[in-house]
Design an enzyme around this catalytic site. Structure first.
Site, mmCIF file in Angstrom:
data_model
loop_
_atom_site.group_PDB
_atom_site.id
_atom_site.type_symbol
_atom_site.label_atom_id
_atom_site.label_comp_id
_atom_site.label_asym_id
_atom_site.label_seq_id
_atom_site.Cartn_x
_atom_site.Cartn_y
_atom_site.Cartn_z
ATOM 1 N N ARG A 38 0.656 -0.966 0.228
ATOM 2 C CA ARG A 38 0.055 0.213 -0.014
ATOM 3 C C ARG A 38 0.785 1.406 -0.113
ATOM 4 N NH1 ARG A 38 -4.970 -2.382 3.584
ATOM 5 N NH2 ARG A 38 -6.250 -3.411 2.373
ATOM 6 N N LYS A 198 -21.058 -15.210 0.988
ATOM 7 C CA LYS A 198 -22.354 -14.636 1.131
ATOM 8 C C LYS A 198 -23.467 -13.727 -0.148
ATOM 9 C CE LYS A 198 -21.861 -13.811 5.805
ATOM 10 N NZ LYS A 198 -21.510 -12.711 8.236
ATOM 11 N N GLY A 346 -9.344 -9.151 -1.990
ATOM 12 C CA GLY A 346 -8.416 -9.974 -1.733
ATOM 13 C C GLY A 346 -8.167 -11.215 -2.075
ATOM 14 N N GLY A 369 -13.744 -2.852 -0.190
ATOM 15 C CA GLY A 369 -14.933 -2.536 0.440
ATOM 16 C C GLY A 369 -15.846 -1.029 -1.404
#
Length: 389
Positions: A38, A198, A346, A369
């Site tokens: 990052r 999910k 990820g 996200g």
């Protein structure tokens, strides 16, 4: 709507507040960085600003310190690593606001790294007064932290009200460019591949992508909730019983656009190296852990026809080999397609690296996200707050 880029700003002699994503993984104790990916991702933007004659105030969060200082989540190790990568001094501030920080801003240091903005509860509350203090003395704002763009926090949203211009950094600009390409009039044929555990995590994504893509390939545990909705046996597979009705509605809405696995790798225990077998109908005593060979063949054929591909989420229990075979096969198929490909999340990123094809993917997103919310058609607060062109 197009937003200002750092390239549109006159940076010479300016003090620039730059929001970066230095939320790096640290070894226990918080002293050692285990991956500097990052930090490296924002180097082009940092170097560009310095080359244009700017002085920089860099800000980031790290972890979840819950609004109070936590030495194990300090950005001090990041300052050390950034200095090594940049090849020039990086001054570590004692905090992100306050008199000592003001003094540093008034000095001549070219790169100042503020302490973790989440050491203050006002950051996550998007507090305007805290944002004003962050912006104090700065001429303009650059957001290069795509991974935090879906959060309306003081350093990503409120701060833009206290500077004259707010622009996207080079990394943010690249993220928006590729995600826009695949969601607004993408090259046809366009397919999306969605995996993960999910259905509930991706309801809005599925609904939005069904308007955009020609085919939607489903894998991972979320496939079993859809299977249950169709009245098919799922054995001990991970499902969301309370989302079966929703899955049924999505299937009706999708028609033949949505494809589900036609065979499965199943195991009695979901453990690395556990005995497994391939079935078309999941027995009561086993759980689905990966897509089967017929599904791999079917999905690979669909991927080969694509001109643009969106992929988020693994096809099975990717972190426990050999149940990563389906995910790796999909990664190789996406790379081989030669299409415009955007990978987010990820596990999908790990998959393209494990398959050795990361350099053949058009864009691997740095924000799980944030990229999901973008794919769901939601406006990201950290992007909306930037100055329009």
């Amino acid at each position: 709507m197009p937003k200002l880029s750092i390239r549109d700003l006159d940076l010479k002699g300016k003090l620039v507040f730059m929001r970066v994503d230095f939320n790096v993984p640290l070894a226990p104790g918080g002293q050692e960085i285990t991956s500097d990916k990052r930090i490296r991702a924002s180097l082009p933007t940092i170097k560009y600003a310095l080359e244009q004659g700017a002085r920089l105030v860099l800000a980031s969060h790290l972890g979840r310190p819950k609004g109070k200082p936590n030495p194990e989540m300090s950005l001090k190790p990041v300052a050390v690593r950034l200095q090594e990568l940049l090849g020039e001094p990086v001054v570590m501030a004692p905090d992100c606001i306050g008199p000592e920080v003001e003094k540093l801003k008034e000095g001549s240091d070219r790169v100042i790294l503020l302490e973790n903005v989440r050491f203050h509860p006002q950051e996550e509350k998007n507090d305007p007064e805290f944002a004003r203090q962050l912006a104090a003395g700065c001429d303009c704002y650059v957001n290069d932290a795509f991974g935090s763009a879906h959060r309306a926090h003081a350093s990503t949203e409120a701060i833009t009200r206290f500077v004259s211009k707010s622009a996207a950094g080079l990394l943010m600009e690249k993220e928006l460019e590729y995600l826009t390409k695949v969601t607004q009039d993408p090259p046809r044929r366009c397919i999306a591949i969605l995996g993960g555990a999910k259905v509930s995590d991706k309801i809005e994504v599925i609904e939005n992508l069904l308007k955009i893509v020609d085919r939607l390939l489903i894998g991972g545990a979320m496939a079993y909730t859809f299977k249950l909705a169709k009245g098919e046996p799922v054995g001990k597979s991970l499902v969301e019983p309370d989302k079966v009705e929703l899955a049924r509605e999505l299937l009706a809405k999708a028609g033949d656009k949505l494809m589900l696995p036609v065979d499965h790798v199943v195991a009695a225990q979901v453990e690395a190296g556990a005995p497994s077998r391939v079935v078309e109908s999941i027995p009561d005593d086993a759980a689905g852990v990966d897509i089967g060979p017929k599904t791999i063949e079917l999905y690979t054929a669909e991927i080969a026809k694509a001109k643009s591909i969106i992929w988020n989420g693994p096809m099975g229990v990717f972190e426990k080999p050999p149940f990563d075979a389906g995910t790796v096969a999909v990664a190789k198929a996406v790379a081989a397609s030669g299409s415009l490909s955007v990978v987010g999340g990820g596990d999908s990123e790990k998959a393209v690296k494990a398959a050795g094809v990361a350099d053949q993917i058009s864009h691997v997103s740095t924000g799980g996200g944030a990229s999901l919310e973008f794919l769901a058609g939601l406006m990201l607060p950290g992007v909306a707050a930037l100055t329009d062109k």
